[in-house]
Design an enzyme around this catalytic site. Structure first.
Site, short mmCIF file in Angstrom:
data_model
loop_
_atom_site.label_atom_id
_atom_site.label_comp_id
_atom_site.label_asym_id
_atom_site.label_seq_id
_atom_site.Cartn_x
_atom_site.Cartn_y
_atom_site.Cartn_z
N CYS A 71 87.53 12.33 47.47
CA CYS A 71 88.91 11.74 47.53
C CYS A 71 89.81 12.58 46.68
O CYS A 71 89.67 13.46 45.68
CB CYS A 71 88.70 10.17 46.49
SG CYS A 71 87.93 9.00 47.05
N ARG B 279 88.61 17.01 50.60
CA ARG B 279 88.13 15.95 49.80
C ARG B 279 87.62 14.78 50.24
O ARG B 279 86.85 14.05 49.65
CB ARG B 279 89.08 15.90 48.69
CG ARG B 279 89.47 17.13 47.90
CD ARG B 279 90.33 16.73 46.74
NE ARG B 279 89.55 16.25 45.74
CZ ARG B 279 89.21 16.93 44.64
NH1 ARG B 279 89.37 18.33 44.80
NH2 ARG B 279 88.45 16.20 43.69
N TRP C 241 86.99 9.25 50.47
CA TRP C 241 85.85 9.62 50.56
C TRP C 241 85.04 8.00 50.01
O TRP C 241 84.91 7.96 48.75
CB TRP C 241 85.22 10.74 50.05
CG TRP C 241 83.85 11.07 50.67
CD1 TRP C 241 83.47 11.59 51.79
CD2 TRP C 241 82.46 10.55 49.92
NE1 TRP C 241 81.98 11.63 51.86
CE2 TRP C 241 81.72 11.12 50.48
CE3 TRP C 241 82.11 10.06 48.61
CZ2 TRP C 241 80.22 10.99 50.46
CZ3 TRP C 241 81.09 10.02 48.51
CH2 TRP C 241 79.89 10.29 49.19
N ASN D 245 90.40 8.36 41.98
CA ASN D 245 89.17 9.32 42.75
C ASN D 245 88.02 9.04 41.55
O ASN D 245 88.41 9.38 40.20
CB ASN D 245 89.79 10.70 42.56
CG ASN D 245 88.53 11.83 42.69
OD1 ASN D 245 87.62 11.52 42.98
ND2 ASN D 245 88.99 13.09 42.29
N GLY D 246 86.98 8.91 41.94
CA GLY D 246 85.80 8.37 41.12
C GLY D 246 84.88 7.33 41.12
O GLY D 246 85.26 6.63 42.09
N GLU E 189 69.00 26.81 54.88
CA GLU E 189 70.73 26.93 55.03
C GLU E 189 71.12 26.89 56.46
O GLU E 189 72.07 25.98 56.88
CB GLU E 189 71.31 28.05 54.44
CG GLU E 189 72.80 28.52 54.74
CD GLU E 189 73.80 27.38 53.98
OE1 GLU E 189 73.09 26.46 53.26
OE2 GLU E 189 74.63 27.35 54.42
N LYS F 291 73.17 23.78 57.54
CA LYS F 291 74.49 23.89 58.83
C LYS F 291 74.63 23.02 60.06
O LYS F 291 75.45 22.51 60.32
CB LYS F 291 74.84 25.49 59.13
CG LYS F 291 75.09 26.11 58.10
CD LYS F 291 76.66 26.09 57.46
CE LYS F 291 76.66 25.21 56.36
NZ LYS F 291 76.58 25.29 54.92
N GLU G 81 74.73 19.29 59.40
CA GLU G 81 75.64 18.50 58.73
C GLU G 81 76.91 18.69 59.96
O GLU G 81 77.73 17.68 59.96
CB GLU G 81 76.27 18.98 57.45
CG GLU G 81 76.48 20.72 57.63
CD GLU G 81 76.93 20.98 56.21
OE1 GLU G 81 77.50 20.32 55.28
OE2 GLU G 81 76.74 22.39 55.82
N HIS H 289 50.31 22.83 57.89
CA HIS H 289 49.58 21.72 57.00
C HIS H 289 50.69 20.52 57.41
O HIS H 289 50.47 19.78 56.34
CB HIS H 289 49.95 22.37 55.56
CG HIS H 289 49.41 23.62 55.15
ND1 HIS H 289 48.16 23.45 55.29
CD2 HIS H 289 49.82 24.89 55.03
CE1 HIS H 289 47.44 24.97 54.88
NE2 HIS H 289 48.71 25.65 54.64
N LYS I 67 84.29 18.17 50.95
CA LYS I 67 84.11 19.21 50.55
C LYS I 67 83.84 19.35 48.92
O LYS I 67 82.90 20.36 48.45
CB LYS I 67 85.22 20.15 50.75
CG LYS I 67 85.03 21.71 50.30
CD LYS I 67 85.26 22.76 51.48
CE LYS I 67 85.09 23.73 51.31
NZ LYS I 67 83.44 23.98 51.79
C1 F6R Z 1 77.21 22.31 52.98
C2 F6R Z 1 77.80 22.14 51.66
C3 F6R Z 1 77.62 21.36 50.47
C4 F6R Z 1 77.60 21.84 49.12
C5 F6R Z 1 77.34 20.93 48.10
C6 F6R Z 1 77.70 21.47 46.71
O1 F6R Z 1 78.06 22.99 53.80
O2 F6R Z 1 78.87 22.61 51.49
O3 F6R Z 1 75.88 21.38 50.57
O4 F6R Z 1 77.23 23.31 48.96
O5 F6R Z 1 77.83 19.87 48.14
O6 F6R Z 1 79.06 22.05 46.73
P1 F6R Z 1 79.42 22.88 45.56
O7 F6R Z 1 79.06 23.99 46.07
O8 F6R Z 1 81.01 22.63 45.46
O9 F6R Z 1 78.92 22.55 44.28
#
Ligand code: F6R
Length: 611
Positions: free
Chosen positions: A2, A27, A77, A103-104, A484, A488, A491, A507, A606
């Site tokens: 948010c 956000r 969000w 926000n929260g 990772e 990627k 997501e 396994h 994000k």
């Molecule tokens: C994936 C991604 C998330 C963040 C996670 C932690 O592309 O960006 O998995 O890595 O939400 O966020 P930060 O790094 O901001 O603590």
């Protein structure tokens, strides 16, 4: 998670609010709204879905809305209640004179709601936020003072919040407050601003003040007054933001993610700059303030992080254990905070976060801090809440990352871990890491070579974009790369992708393999190369569709793999920093072929400021 923005001044508020929301879109983007004051009346405009829907509504009513010189805005969000217009912020109270954005999460909203309903309040949404609107309105009817009403309300609210409130009976005033959610005030000339994050302000002012928890700020066009929750005046540092106005431009790329992937060679150069000066000189890491003698004697490190940052931390563990012989535990912050951890003043605790606002990681480092541990924060946001918890702060300098899927910030975190591990090894006087230092210096050129051959990856993406599932396998230091790569892909394309250590395949997961399942083997030269090759043979024998990501030029690989993504030769220890790049591109191109919203994937944000 948010975004909120507020403006008060002599100019029309609406464009500033919409600009602010545009730069806070990372956000959240489930729904959005603004509240303005038109001819003495608070009016709300809200829309479900992307911010553009709100912009369309505003455009139709622009002549009216643009009269207002005060306003608050929100991009959501969803936590409580679906992303509908009713649940979109701002929220109001029964009399409709007040508007609040939040926000929260208000943890005691059910109790508050019950109480307020008994007092006659009618709720229109499923959100926790609406309780704040009714609560502040009820306090206002007793006090006729908006700051006091907000202050009294926050005494009853439990949870995390950043709040902005306006009331039509108190023209020319915005009241804002925070607890465990970021809020920054921007100072202008005859105008003032408030927002969840700097990008919303930076076009208008560089003079800013970060609020601390439980502080309440009252903004008018010409004044900014700060008090604490007990009504004591507070003086807070006003600083000049070290940011240039960010042109949120894709620079000709189709998506921010693609642009940010291409920025990685320069990101590596930036992170190394001033720290790795020559291979015969020790690493300079002034940011680590832990006494060198203590660092030498250190026998335990804990690293807490989430998501992509957790994967960078896993590589960090491998490096520090390998180079320095110090035992390192890596744990998702959300797990660390709900168990008894063996953490004390002799433990170095490292928090890793690109945003510096991840609630779980903030809670984890605060817990560790309360046990006396030295806190080292690795973040792309040295101005963040987490950074302010740091005893040592390593800013990773990746520059603003707009795409929700982290790419260049991951690269910057990885390179920071290489520097940190080499630094600790040098302080301890163990290991000669000059070869690695040399390789780090030439890494940007190798990444550039991968980027120059992106068409090969695009072809591979086209071939596999119809797959419903994907398996990534690796061993050793590239296991986090497999995780990772899978993260990627899932997501941004919503394909079910999982990373496994290659040895674990037999396994259980091997049962899933058949001709419909792609298996991507991360096959980098080194001590586990032959082992992964055998594991890949086992997968091929079950008819899986095989993809190799490799720095090997062995022609025999052509028999085993349907598709081979080649990267320049690199030492195994540094290979995670190169191997991740084609995986980012693969995920990108698959998502693009599938027509997904690459930069703003569904359900994500994000900055995850709720636990
Ligand atoms: C994936 C991604 C998330 C963040 C996670 C932690 O592309 O960006 O998995 O890595 O939400 O966020 P930060 O790094 O901001 O603590």
């Amino acid at each position: 998670m948010c975004g909120i923005v507020g403006y008060i001044g002599r100019n029309s508020a609406v464009d500033i609010l919409l600009d602010g929301l545009t730069s806070l879109e990372y956000r959240g983007y489930d729904s959005s709204g603004i509240a303005v004051n038109i001819d003495g009346k608070v009016q709300l405009y809200k829309a479900a879905g992307k911010l553009q829907n709100l912009k369309d509504i505003v455009e139709k009513n622009y002549a009216e809305i643009s009269k207002s010189t005060i306003g608050i805005g929100h991009i959501r969000w969803a936590t409580h209640g679906a992303p509908t217009v009713e649940n979109a912020h701002p929220h109001s109270c029964n009399c409709g004179k007040l508007a609040v954005v939040h926000n929260g999460i208000i943890e005691n909203f059910k109790e508050l709601k019950e109480k307020l309903e008994k007092q006659g309040c009618t709720f229109r949404s499923q959100t926790d936020t609406e309780t704040v609107a009714h609560l502040v309105a009820s306090k206002f009817s007793q006090t006729h003072d908006l700051t006091e009403a907000v202050r009294l309300a926050t005494k009853e609210i439990e949870g995390a919040y950043a709040l902005c409130v306006i009331h039509q009976d108190v023209k020319d005033t915005i009241v804002a407050t925070r607890r465990n959610a970021p809020l920054v005030v921007g100072f202008g000339d005859g105008e003032n601003f408030v927002a969840s994050d700097v990008p919303a302000l930076i076009q208008y002012t560089k003079k800013a003040m970060y609020l601390d928890d439980n502080q309440i700020v009252t903004l008018t066009p010409d004044s900014v007054k700060l008090i604490d929750i007990d009504n004591n005046p507070v003086v807070q540092k006003v600083e000049m933001l070290p940011w240039e106005p960010v042109a949120l431009s894709k620079m000709g790329y189709k998506h921010f993610m693609l642009k940010e992937i291409h920025e990685q060679p320069d990101v590596v150069r930036n992170v190394l700059s001033g720290k790795l000066r020559a291979i015969d000189e020790p690493i300079v890491l002034k940011e680590v303030t832990l006494d060198r003698e203590k660092l030498k004697d250190l026998n335990r490190i804990q690293i807490v992080a989430c998501g992509t940052s957790l994967h960078a931390a896993m590589v960090g563990k491998y490096l520090i254990e390998d180079f320095c012989g110090i035992s390192v535990d890596v744990e998702p912050s959300s797990e660390y905070i709900y168990r008894k951890t063996i953490t004390d003043k002799n433990t170095l605790v490292i928090g890793v976060s690109q945003s510096g606002e991840t609630a779980d990681t903030i809670t984890a480092v605060r817990q560790a801090k309360s046990k006396g541990s030295h806190i080292l924060i690795v973040t792309n946001r040295p101005d963040s809440t987490m950074a302010r918890e740091a005893d040592s702060l390593i800013p990773v300098n990746a520059g603003i990352e707009v795409s929700v899927a982290a790419t260049k910030s991951y690269m910057a975190q990885l390179i920071s871990f290489y520097l940190l591990a080499i630094y600790i090894a040098e302080v301890k006087g163990v290991n000669d890491l000059r070869d690695l230092k040399h390789e780090l210096i030439i890494l940007p050129q190798k990444i550039e070579k991968v980027l120059a051959h992106k068409e090969d990856i695009q072809q591979c993406a086209r071939k596999f974009s119809g797959s419903k599932d994907f398996i990534f396998i690796a061993r050793g230091i590239n296991f986090p790369t497999a995780l990772e790569g899978a993260l990627k892909l899932k997501e941004i394309s919503y394909i079910n992708a999982t990373g496994y250590t290659a040895g674990e395949l037999k396994h259980g997961p091997i049962a899933m393999l058949d001709e419909s399942m792609p298996v991507l083997s991360i096959l980098m030269s080194g001590k586990v190369y032959d082992k992964i090759l055998s594991n890949s043979e086992e997968a091929k024998a079950r008819n899986a569709r095989m993809i190799a990501l490799t720095d090997s030029t062995d022609p025999k690989l052509n028999e085993l793999f349907d598709c081979i993504i080649r990267v320049p030769e690199i030492s195994e220890i540094l290979s995670p920093a190169l191997a991740v790049v084609p995986l980012q591109l693969l995920a990108y191109y698959i998502a693009e072929f599938l027509g997904k919203d690459v930069d703003q994937p569904r359900n994500l944000a994000k900055s995850v400021t709720v636990e």
